[in-house]
Design a protein around this motif. Structure first.
Motif, PDB file in Angstrom:
ATOM      1  N   PRO A  79     -32.826  21.809  32.291  1.00 45.21           N
ATOM      2  CA  PRO A  79     -31.723  21.100  32.952  1.00 45.21           C
ATOM      3  C   PRO A  79     -32.079  20.662  34.385  1.00 45.21           C
ATOM      4  CG  PRO A  79     -30.854  22.945  31.722  1.00 45.21           C
ATOM      5  CD  PRO A  79     -32.364  23.048  31.670  1.00 45.21           C
ATOM      6  N   ALA A  81     -34.340  17.624  34.072  1.00 47.75           N
ATOM      7  CA  ALA A  81     -33.567  16.454  33.646  1.00 47.75           C
ATOM      8  C   ALA A  81     -32.789  15.863  34.818  1.00 47.75           C
ATOM      9  CB  ALA A  81     -32.622  16.822  32.508  1.00 47.75           C
ATOM     10  N   HIS A 134     -26.739  11.622  30.754  1.00 46.92           N
ATOM     11  CA  HIS A 134     -28.034  11.908  30.133  1.00 46.92           C
ATOM     12  C   HIS A 134     -28.888  12.919  30.895  1.00 46.92           C
ATOM     13  CE1 HIS A 134     -27.692   9.117  26.815  1.00 46.92           C
ATOM     14  NE2 HIS A 134     -27.052   8.316  27.651  1.00 46.92           N
ATOM     15  N   PRO A 186     -26.706  18.692  30.171  1.00 46.51           N
ATOM     16  CA  PRO A 186     -26.636  19.115  28.770  1.00 46.51           C
ATOM     17  C   PRO A 186     -25.212  19.218  28.214  1.00 46.51           C
ATOM     18  CG  PRO A 186     -28.151  20.535  29.981  1.00 46.51           C
ATOM     19  CD  PRO A 186     -27.468  19.644  30.986  1.00 46.51           C
ATOM     20  N   LEU A 237     -30.485  14.257  26.317  1.00 52.68           N
ATOM     21  CA  LEU A 237     -31.051  14.379  27.670  1.00 52.68           C
ATOM     22  C   LEU A 237     -32.239  13.457  27.853  1.00 52.68           C
ATOM     23  CD1 LEU A 237     -31.056  18.185  28.536  1.00 52.68           C
ATOM     24  CD2 LEU A 237     -29.533  16.402  29.387  1.00 52.68           C
TER      25      LEU A 237
END
Length: 119
Positions: free
Chosen positions: A27, A30, A52, A55, A61
């Motif tokens: 995460p 991302a 995107h 999560p 993602l």
């Protein structure tokens, strides 16, 4: 042909079939990912990033090939149509009023981890 050659070719073929996509980003990763192009990065930041890169939204993602590969197999034209028209929870145009179809294509490739792919 020798048996050794046939065996080696078969082993190479089988190992290629088992190739797995790169691991999904964490995460934190991302949240930090952005397109290299400054203009696309700005568009991504103001439209795509909110869904995107988090999560909990349920959106695939960014750079999560396991999530994007089944979508990618539908073809870029389908992904572009889903982006422009909206699809399921995806709002039409991804809420990017200034994006062109070319921008959407580049952003889809970036998020799908396919920046180097033309198809």
């Amino acid at each position: 042909m020798s048996r050794a050659f046939v065996f080696a070719a078969f082993a190479l073929f089988v190992s290629a079939c088992g190739a797995k996509p790169p691991p999904a980003p964490t995460p934190e990763q991302a949240l930090a990912l952005r397109p290299a192009d400054a203009r696309l990065a700005a568009l991504y930041e103001t439209s795509c990033h909110a869904c995107h890169a988090i999560p909990e939204t349920g959106a695939p993602l960014v750079h999560d090939r396991a999530a994007w590969d089944p979508r990618w197999k539908q073809g870029e034209a389908v992904l572009l149509d889903h982006t422009i028209q909206g699809f399921n929870a995806m709002p039409a145009t991804g809420q990017c009023a200034t994006c062109t179809p070319g921008d959407f294509e580049a952003l889809i490739r970036f998020m799908a981890g396919r920046e180097d792919s033309a198809t």
